[in-house]
Scaffold this active site. Structure first.
Site, PDB file in Angstrom:
ATOM      1  N   GLY A 246      16.701 -19.849  40.796  1.00 39.42           N
ATOM      2  CA  GLY A 246      17.949 -19.583  40.083  1.00 39.42           C
ATOM      3  C   GLY A 246      18.372 -18.130  40.193  1.00 39.42           C
ATOM      4  O   GLY A 246      19.563 -17.816  40.272  1.00 39.42           O
ATOM      5  N   GLU A 367      18.576 -15.179  33.008  1.00 44.44           N
ATOM      6  CA  GLU A 367      17.567 -15.600  33.995  1.00 44.44           C
ATOM      7  C   GLU A 367      16.528 -14.497  34.248  1.00 44.44           C
ATOM      8  O   GLU A 367      16.094 -14.284  35.380  1.00 44.44           O
ATOM      9  CB  GLU A 367      18.228 -16.088  35.280  1.00 44.44           C
ATOM     10  CG  GLU A 367      19.017 -17.365  35.004  1.00 44.44           C
ATOM     11  CD  GLU A 367      19.262 -18.232  36.213  1.00 44.44           C
ATOM     12  OE1 GLU A 367      18.449 -18.197  37.148  1.00 44.44           O
ATOM     13  OE2 GLU A 367      20.260 -18.955  36.189  1.00 44.44           O
TER      14      GLU A 367
END
Ligand SMILES: Cc1cc2nc3c(=O)[nH]c(=O)nc-3n(C[C@H](O)[C@H](O)[C@H](O)COP(=O)(O)OP(=O)(O)OC[C@H]3O[C@@H](n4cnc5c(N)ncnc54)[C@H](O)[C@@H]3O)c2cc1C
Length: 384
Positions: A246, A367
Site C-alpha cells: 500500500g 499507512e
C-alpha cells in the site's frame, strides 16, 4: 549484453492505460474537484464511472470481472488520478492496493468468488486497522473478537477509516487472543449492514476532503467463520504484507500530486506577467521550476522501481519505505513552491494549488508515518 529497459519506460499497454486514465481524470474529475473538496463529499456519479472504467478492479482477474492488470497498472491509475485530485487517487488506491490485494492474496476460493465480482462491479472496500489508542503501534489494538461456535463476535472501535462512508465491505482487524499479543490478531471481512456494526462520525479534514475518513463501531458484531481473511492469529501478516504494498500506492498518490502542482505552475508562469513580462522568463523562477521537476522525476524513479520490484516478486520493503518518505516530502515541497509561484493567487481557493498543498500533508501520516518508515529503513541498514 542485453540492456535493461529504463525504469520510467512504459510498455505499450501501460502507456495506453496511463493516458486513458489521465484523460478521464482531466475530463470527468477536474470539473468536480473543487466542489467535492468544499462539500467534503465524493460524487456518487463519479464513483459509478470509476467502476465502469475498470480502475476499481485493476488487478482482479478477468474471470472475476476485473481488468486483469498488474500492480504497476494500479500505481499508474493512482498517479494519474492524483495528478488531478488526490482524494480520488486515494479512493482508487485503497480499493486496489489494500483491499483487493488482501483478498487476492489471503482470501479462500469462497471469499474470492463472493467478493471479487462485487469489488469489480459496484462495491467499495475499506481497510480497518487503526484505533484511537493504536496508530503507529497498530498491533496494540483494543478491538476484540471472541469465538461463538460457528463464528466470531467483534467488539471495538476503529478510527480514521478511508472510504468508510462509501464502502460496503470492510477488512477489519481484531485480536482473538490478547494474551498472545500480535499473534492473536485476525482479519475478518464485515459487510455493511451486519448487525452490531455501524459507521460513525466522518472527520472534517485539512486535505483530501472528498475522501471520507470515518469511525467504525462494532458492538457484538457476529460474523461466520467463512468471513475470516487468512488464518486465525495471522492477521498481523495480512496487515504487514498489505501495507508494505500500500505504501507504494501512497508514493504514487504523492507523485501524481507533485506532478499536478508542477503542471499548474508551468502553465501559470507563462501567463502571469510582472515587470512587463511573463514571470517564467525570470531565471530565479526557472530555477525553482527546474528543482520541482527534478524532485518529481526522482520520486517517479522510486515509485516505479518499487512497483516493478513488487510485480517481479523481488524484495521491496526498504525501497517502499524510502519511496513513501521521499514522495510525501516532495509532494509537500513542490506544492508549497507552487503556492509561492502563484503568489496571492496561490493562497486562494479559486486557483487549484492551495488544495494540493493541503492534500500533500497526509502523505507523511497515513499507512505508517514518516518516522515509522525511517525505523524500517534504519533496521535494514543496521541489520537489527
Ligand atoms: C486521512 C486519514 C486516513 C486514514 N486512513 C486509514 C485507513 O483507511 N485505515 C486505517 O487503518 N488507518 C487509517 N488512518 C490512520 C493512520 O494510518 C494513522 O493516523 C497513522 O498510522 C498514525 O497513527 P496515529 O495517528 O495514532 O499517530 P501516533 O502513532 O500517535 O504518532 C504521533 C507521532 O509520533 C510519532 N511516533 C510514534 N511512535 C514512534 C516511534 N516509535 N518512533 C518515532 N516516532 C514515533 C509518529 O511518527 C507521529 O509523528 C488514516 C488517517 C488519516 C488522517
Amino acid at each position: 549484453m542485453t540492456a535493461m529497459p529504463a525504469l520510467t519506460r512504459l510498455a505499450e499497454d501501460e502507456a495506453i492505460f496511463r493516458d486513458s486514465v489521465y484523460e478521464f481524470a482531466d475530463k470527468e474529475v477536474r470539473p468536480l474537484a473543487r466542489e467535492m473538496d468544499e462539500k467534503a463529499t465524493m460524487s456518487p456519479a463519479l464513483v459509478t464511472k470509476l467502476f465502469e472504467l475498470g480502475v476499481m478492479s485493476v488487478e482482479i482477474p478477468e474471470s472475476f470481472g476485473g481488468a486483469g492488470g498488474t500492480f504497476f497498472h494500479s500505481v499508474l491509475a493512482v498517479e494519474s488520478f492524483s495528478r488531478v485530485d488526490p482524494s480520488v487517487g486515494v479512493l482508487v488506491d485503497v480499493q486496489n492496493t489494500l483491499v483487493i490485494n488482501a483478498v487476492l492474496r489471503w482470501g479462500t476460493e469462497e471469499i474470492k468468488r463472493k467478493y471479487l465480482p462485487k469489488l469489480a462491479s459496484n462495491t467499495i472496500g475499506a481497510y480497518c486497522l487503526s484505533e484511537a489508542g493504536s496508530g503507529s503501534d497498530a498491533f496494540a489494538m483494543a478491538t476484540r473478537a471472541t469465538e461463538t461456535g460457528d463464528g466470531f463476535s467483534i467488539t471495538g472501535r476503529k478510527l480514521w477509516i478511508t472510504n468508510g462512508n462509501e464502502a460496503d465491505m470492510f477488512i477489519v482487524f481484531a485480536n482473538v487472543n490478547p494474551d498472545a499479543g500480535y499473534r492473536g490478531i485476525t482479519a475478518f471481512i464485515v459487510d455493511r449492514g451486519t448487525p452490531g456494526f455501524t459507521v460513525g462520525k466522518k472527520e472534517d479534514k485539512l486535505g483530501i476532503r472528498a475522501s471520507s475518513t470515518c469511525e467504525l463501531l462494532f458492538e457484538e458484531c457476529v460474523v461466520p467463520k467463512s468471513q475470516l481473511l487468512g488464518e486465525v492469529g495471522k492477521g498481523y501478516k495480512v496487515a504487514i504484507e498489505t501495507l508494505n504494498e500500500g505504501r507504494i500506492g501512497i508514493g504514487a498518490q504523492m507523485l501524481g500530486l507533485a506532478q499536478g502542482a508542477l503542471d499548474h505552475t508551468i502553465a501559470y508562469v507563462k501567463e502571469r506577467k510582472q515587470f512587463g513580462r511573463p514571470i517564467g522568463e525570470f531565471q530565479g523562477v526557472q530555477f525553482q521550476l527546474a528543482r520541482m521537476a527534478t524532485d518529481v522525476e526522482a520520486t517517479r524513479l522510486l515509485v516505479y522501481n518499487c512497483a516493478r520490484l513488487r510485480d517481479q516478486g523481488l524484495p521491496f520493503l526498504t525501497e517502499a519505505a524510502m519511496c513513501k518518505v521521499y514522495s510525501s516530502e516532495v509532494a509537500e515541497r513542490v506544492a508549497s513552491m507552487a503556492v509561492n509561484l502563484f503568489g496571492g493567487n496561490g493562497f486562494v481557493k479559486e486557483y487549484p494549488v492551495e488544495k494540493l498543498y493541503r492534500d500533500a500533508k497526509i502523505g507523511q501520516i497515513y499507512e505508517g508515518t514518516t518516522n515509522m518508515q525511517l525505523v524500517t529503513i534504519a533496521k535494514d541498514l543496521l541489520g537489527s
